[in-house]
Design an enzyme around this catalytic site. Structure first.
Site, PDB file in Angstrom:
ATOM      1  N   THR A  65       0.815  -1.215   0.000  1.00  0.00           N
ATOM      2  CA  THR A  65       0.000   0.000   0.000  1.00  0.00           C
ATOM      3  C   THR A  65       0.847   1.263   0.000  1.00  0.00           C
ATOM      4  O   THR A  65       1.980   1.257   0.475  1.00  0.00           O
ATOM      5  CB  THR A  65      -0.979   0.024   1.197  1.00  0.00           C
ATOM      6  N   ARG A  66       0.265   2.340  -0.578  1.00  0.00           N
ATOM      7  CA  ARG A  66       0.894   3.663  -0.533  1.00  0.00           C
ATOM      8  C   ARG A  66      -0.085   4.693   0.011  1.00  0.00           C
ATOM      9  O   ARG A  66       0.130   5.890  -0.084  1.00  0.00           O
ATOM     10  CB  ARG A  66       1.385   4.095  -1.930  1.00  0.00           C
ATOM     11  N   HIS A  96      -8.069   2.643   5.819  1.00  0.00           N
ATOM     12  CA  HIS A  96      -9.344   2.931   6.479  1.00  0.00           C
ATOM     13  C   HIS A  96     -10.025   1.593   6.795  1.00  0.00           C
ATOM     14  O   HIS A  96      -9.448   0.543   6.576  1.00  0.00           O
ATOM     15  CB  HIS A  96     -10.195   3.831   5.589  1.00  0.00           C
ATOM     16  N   HIS A 122     -10.125  -1.214   4.164  1.00  0.00           N
ATOM     17  CA  HIS A 122      -8.852  -1.916   3.953  1.00  0.00           C
ATOM     18  C   HIS A 122      -8.595  -2.918   5.066  1.00  0.00           C
ATOM     19  O   HIS A 122      -8.108  -4.021   4.843  1.00  0.00           O
ATOM     20  CB  HIS A 122      -7.679  -0.928   3.929  1.00  0.00           C
ATOM     21  N   ARG A 135      -7.897  -3.771  -7.581  1.00  0.00           N
ATOM     22  CA  ARG A 135      -8.332  -3.122  -8.805  1.00  0.00           C
ATOM     23  C   ARG A 135      -7.316  -2.018  -9.082  1.00  0.00           C
ATOM     24  O   ARG A 135      -6.927  -1.289  -8.178  1.00  0.00           O
ATOM     25  CB  ARG A 135      -9.712  -2.520  -8.526  1.00  0.00           C
TER      26      ARG A 135
END
Ligand code: PPS
Length: 572
Positions: free
Chosen positions: A196-197, A201, A204, A290
């Site tokens: 992740t970057r 929340h 996730h 996605r």
């Protein structure tokens, strides 16, 4: 799904032993040395610690060609991303085949040596097309390739002397072998990595937890802290957010480690690359979402890659990568049941209320200080984000007046400063043309070069003030459009920039001639005088244009105040 289990034996690193390193460091001081860019330092760290295993250095020309054309090294090994050492032509000219060079960080510390076996001028347009899908500068990595990377590539094996130094979050950074040892110690046989970057929340947290449960695996939150997409939330803030979210998982199921990767935003190829990197870090599964590592829109306003291209390419290669893909579930909040559910699995969609907040909507709410509901994110995360991104009425900004000499810039700027100080709340600094020329630019004259230097200095100071939450009011002539645009770009990273054209005509300025300079300029006693013997490029689309003929100073300053209010910069 195949039952992948990790082989957690150590993987090869490029470091020499501690004793050899001390010796090599002394010898390397004699070598021609290259100061690496921040991106090259990230690449070097992962080369040396095995994150880029099986690479043994920066790509040779043959390997590069294979990677660009068909994602494979010359020996056929899958490798999707060119890891190249780009240098200037001048530097390349000094280097001969077989020569050893020292690779230094930005402070001059020697991190590694490299034996240069290859030196060539790459076809960058072809690299852009093949690796990133289009030779389009809207792609951040293509822009980097053409506008930042050197013209020549050097290739060759690297000998590691020491790891790049990090002063932040040291305890949270792990090499592949450190993570492997950690998983061994805890008995984690299956580990799902989450790349992740962005801040995490609730959606996730739900999806990562679900992914781990489905794979009957443990979870590794593996955020990128090297370089991400320009404009992302800075990694300091993100790591504080991740730490808060980590507490929300059942203890002993989940861990977090920071990855000093320089992302390229290359979508499908990047996903495959991420997979290899996670495999090297001892993971058995990776979540692919996605539009994984998507770069945003191209210059025609369309997506660079299809939303599931990354998943497709990953699936095609997962056996070879040796890591299994867990596809991302699109999680949504179902109000009636007060919980997150995968959208596909909701059967009564017509009868329930599905809630979602997009990234754009989240940024809007942060900017305007609006509510962010608890179903969407964790209060600790929201509070970190609010500290970094306070509402616009608490952020710094710059008001940049431009206009001819004697147009009234300074007078209006002074009036504006006093009005803002009367309101209070933020410190105000006035960078008036004359003040700047006395304190910052006393050695400069009025050539184009010197004027540009003067304006860039003003822009630099204003950007620092803006970054730190203050108000900078600038009032130079700033006659050149391109220079004003450059200043705008410097400042808009940190806060709003308002260009205000004080549109007093040359005739009126000359008629007023408050300092008697126009007379001297007409007589040729002052050279390069703006409007008389030097250009002034009028702003085409300033945030505000003020006319000063028949309008008093107070009213001009008030117009600026109204503009600031309408932009949400001062609370109305
Ligand atoms: S610039 O072009 O933005 O760097 O100019 P700036 O720093 O605003 O300085 C402009 C003030 O310098 C005085 N001055 C001149 N102006 C323009 N051209 C020439 N050749 C020149 N020589 C001296 C002039 O008083 C300007 O002040 P203002 O406040 O604009 O009238």
């Amino acid at each position: 799904s195949t039952l992948m289990q990790s082989n957690l034996a150590p993987i090869p690193e490029l470091y020499v032993s501690y004793d050899s390193a001390q010796k090599l460091k002394v010898e390397a001081a004699e070598l021609t040395s290259l100061d690496l860019t921040p991106r090259q330092i990230c690449d070097l760290e992962l080369l040396m610690n095995g994150g880029f295993n099986p690479l043994k250095g920066f790509l040779s020309e043959e390997d590069y060609n294979g990677v660009v054309e068909n994602m494979r090294l010359a020996d056929g090994t899958l490798w999707p991303m060119p890891i190249t050492l780009d240098v200037s032509e001048d530097f390349a000219a000094k280097i001969e085949d077989g020569q050893d060079i020292a690779l230094r960080d930005q402070e001059g510390v020697i991190l590694a040596t490299m034996t240069v076996t290859d030196k060539w001028e790459p076809n960058k347009a072809n690299e852009a097309e093949k690796v990133f899908g289009a030779d389009d500068l809207a792609h951040p990595a293509v822009n980097y390739l053409h506008n930042q990377a050197g013209k020549i590539y050097l290739g060759g094996p690297v000998t590691g002397i020491q790891q790049p130094v990090h002063y932040d979050f040291r305890a949270r950074r792990d090499t592949p072998n450190e993570l492997r040892a950690y998983f061994r110690k805890l008995g984690w046989r299956k580990v799902v990595a989450f790349q992740t970057r962005n801040p995490l929340h609730r959606a996730h947290q739900e999806l990562t937890f679900r992914a781990a449960k489905e794979a009957q695996a443990n979870l590794l939150i593996h955020p990128v802290v090297g370089m991400t997409k320009p404009g992302d939330v800075d990694h300091f803030t993100r790591v504080r957010c991740y730490e808060a979210v980590l507490d929300k998982y059942p203890s002993a199921t989940t861990s977090m480690s920071l990855l000093n990767l320089a992302m390229r935003m290359a979508g499908p190829r990047e996903a495959v690359w991420h997979g290899i990197i996670r495999k090297n870090h001892g993971c058995t599964h990776m979540i692919v979402g996605r539009d994984h590592a998507g770069p945003g829109k191209n210059s025609a306003g369309e997506d660079f890659y299809g939303p599931y291209d990354a998943q497709d390419l990953f699936r095609e290669h997962q056996a070879e990568i040796g890591i299994e893909m867990v596809d991302f579930k699109h999680m949504v909040y179902v109000q009636e049941r007060a919980q997150y559910e995968p959208f596909d699995e909701i059967e009564d969609r017509e009868n329930v209320t599905i809630l979602n907040i997009s990234g754009t909507e989240l940024r809007r709410r942060l900017a305007e200080g609006l509510e962010i509901p608890e179903w969407f994110s964790f209060p600790e995360v929201v509070s970190e984000l609010r500290k970094t991104k306070p509402p616009r009425s608490k952020q710094g900004f710059t008001v940049f007046f431009t206009g001819l000499s004697g147009s009234g810039k300074s007078t209006i700027a002074n009036a504006l400063m006093v009005k803002l100080m009367e309101m209070g709340g933020r410190p105000v600094t006035l960078l008036d043309g004359d003040i700047v020329r006395k304190n910052l630019s006393s050695e400069l004259g009025f050539s184009k070069e010197h004027r540009d230097l003067n304006i860039r200095r003003i822009g630099y100071v204003a950007s620092e003030i803006t970054k730190n939450g203050g108000i900078a009011i600038c009032a130079p002539i700033a006659p050149y459009t391109a220079t004003r645009r450059a200043v705008r770009e410097d400042i808009e990273q940190f806060g709003a920039f308002l260009e205000i054209h004080v549109a007093t005509s040359l005739e009126e300025c000359e008629r007023r001639d408050r300092k008697g300079l126009y007379k001297l300029a007409r007589e040729g006693k002052i050279k390069e005088f703006t409007g008389i013997s030097d250009p002034y490029e009028e702003p085409k689309t300033p945030e505000l244009r003020v006319e000063t003929e028949n309008v008093d100073v107070d009213n001009c300053a008030h117009q600026v105040i109204l503009k600031l209010e309408s932009m949400g910069l001062i609370a109305g």
